[in-house]
Write a protein that holds these residues in place. Structure first.
Motif, PDB file in Angstrom:
ATOM      1  N   THR A  79      46.942  24.374  41.319  1.00  0.00           N
ATOM      2  CA  THR A  79      46.636  25.099  42.626  1.00  0.00           C
ATOM      3  C   THR A  79      46.757  26.655  42.566  1.00  0.00           C
ATOM      4  O   THR A  79      46.769  27.121  43.462  1.00  0.00           O
ATOM      5  CB  THR A  79      48.205  24.618  43.366  1.00  0.00           C
ATOM      6  N   THR A  80      46.801  27.243  41.192  1.00  0.00           N
ATOM      7  CA  THR A  80      46.672  28.581  41.089  1.00  0.00           C
ATOM      8  C   THR A  80      45.436  28.809  40.730  1.00  0.00           C
ATOM      9  O   THR A  80      45.441  30.109  40.303  1.00  0.00           O
ATOM     10  CB  THR A  80      47.812  29.175  40.321  1.00  0.00           C
ATOM     11  N   ILE A  81      44.479  28.194  40.341  1.00  0.00           N
ATOM     12  CA  ILE A  81      43.219  28.537  39.641  1.00  0.00           C
ATOM     13  C   ILE A  81      42.649  29.288  40.658  1.00  0.00           C
ATOM     14  O   ILE A  81      42.309  29.251  41.960  1.00  0.00           O
ATOM     15  CB  ILE A  81      42.421  27.190  39.859  1.00  0.00           C
ATOM     16  N   ALA A  82      42.081  30.355  40.254  1.00  0.00           N
ATOM     17  CA  ALA A  82      41.273  31.660  40.746  1.00  0.00           C
ATOM     18  C   ALA A  82      39.787  31.665  40.351  1.00  0.00           C
ATOM     19  O   ALA A  82      39.439  30.972  39.225  1.00  0.00           O
ATOM     20  CB  ALA A  82      42.011  32.955  40.325  1.00  0.00           C
ATOM     21  N   ALA A  83      39.036  32.459  41.163  1.00  0.00           N
ATOM     22  CA  ALA A  83      37.542  32.526  40.851  1.00  0.00           C
ATOM     23  C   ALA A  83      37.301  32.861  39.308  1.00  0.00           C
ATOM     24  O   ALA A  83      36.408  32.560  38.830  1.00  0.00           O
ATOM     25  CB  ALA A  83      36.859  33.418  41.647  1.00  0.00           C
ATOM     26  N   SER A  84      38.156  33.722  38.827  1.00  0.00           N
ATOM     27  CA  SER A  84      38.057  34.298  37.575  1.00  0.00           C
ATOM     28  C   SER A  84      38.256  33.294  36.575  1.00  0.00           C
ATOM     29  O   SER A  84      38.014  33.501  35.259  1.00  0.00           O
ATOM     30  CB  SER A  84      38.839  35.620  37.292  1.00  0.00           C
ATOM     31  N   ASP A  85      38.692  32.227  36.802  1.00  0.00           N
ATOM     32  CA  ASP A  85      39.240  31.136  35.827  1.00  0.00           C
ATOM     33  C   ASP A  85      38.049  30.220  35.754  1.00  0.00           C
ATOM     34  O   ASP A  85      38.158  29.344  35.079  1.00  0.00           O
ATOM     35  CB  ASP A  85      40.479  30.402  36.224  1.00  0.00           C
ATOM     36  N   GLU A  86      36.930  30.100  36.423  1.00  0.00           N
ATOM     37  CA  GLU A  86      35.913  29.269  36.622  1.00  0.00           C
ATOM     38  C   GLU A  86      35.517  28.891  34.996  1.00  0.00           C
ATOM     39  O   GLU A  86      35.365  27.599  35.048  1.00  0.00           O
ATOM     40  CB  GLU A  86      34.681  29.920  37.527  1.00  0.00           C
TER      41      GLU A  86
END
Length: 114
Positions: free
Chosen positions: A56-63
């Motif tokens: 639930t904390t995945i960000a766009a920078s983690d793609e």
């Protein structure tokens, strides 16, 4: 393995290999191995090497890391399903998440312990 009492087993122990692991996949972005304390007869865990707290904390920078993680999970699940006739894919959140680092379980068989 002794009892680990921290909150990020993957950054603290698994990724730096502070304990021996039975690795089934490793590349620059993802580590996957047989769980050190399995709950099922077949129990693999896949984890991004970059710290991501949870699903639930995945960000766009983690793609890139999440795409790589999901590709490995898909490969593992396909292999487990082919070899054992069934596979489940699971991630835990909140109070269910013992280690505060995104990780995905791929498992098969009847639960060994609660």
């Amino acid at each position: 393995m002794g009892t680990y009492d921290g909150d990020d087993f993957y950054c603290d122990v698994a990724i730096p290999r502070a304990v021996p692991l039975e690795v089934v996949h490793e590349d620059d972005l993802v580590l996957a191995y047989h769980h050190t304390r399995p709950f099922w007869p077949v129990h693999l865990v896949a984890v991004p090497k970059q710290h991501i707290a949870s699903f639930t904390t995945i960000a766009a920078s983690d793609e890139a890391h999440v795409r790589a993680l999901l590709a490995v999970v898909q490969q593992l699940a396909r292999r487990v399903e082919e070899e054992h006739g069934a596979a489940a894919v699971l991630t835990n959140l909140g109070a269910y998440q013992d280690s505060k680092h995104l990780h995905v379980h791929v498992h098969s068989g009847a639960q060994l312990r609660a």
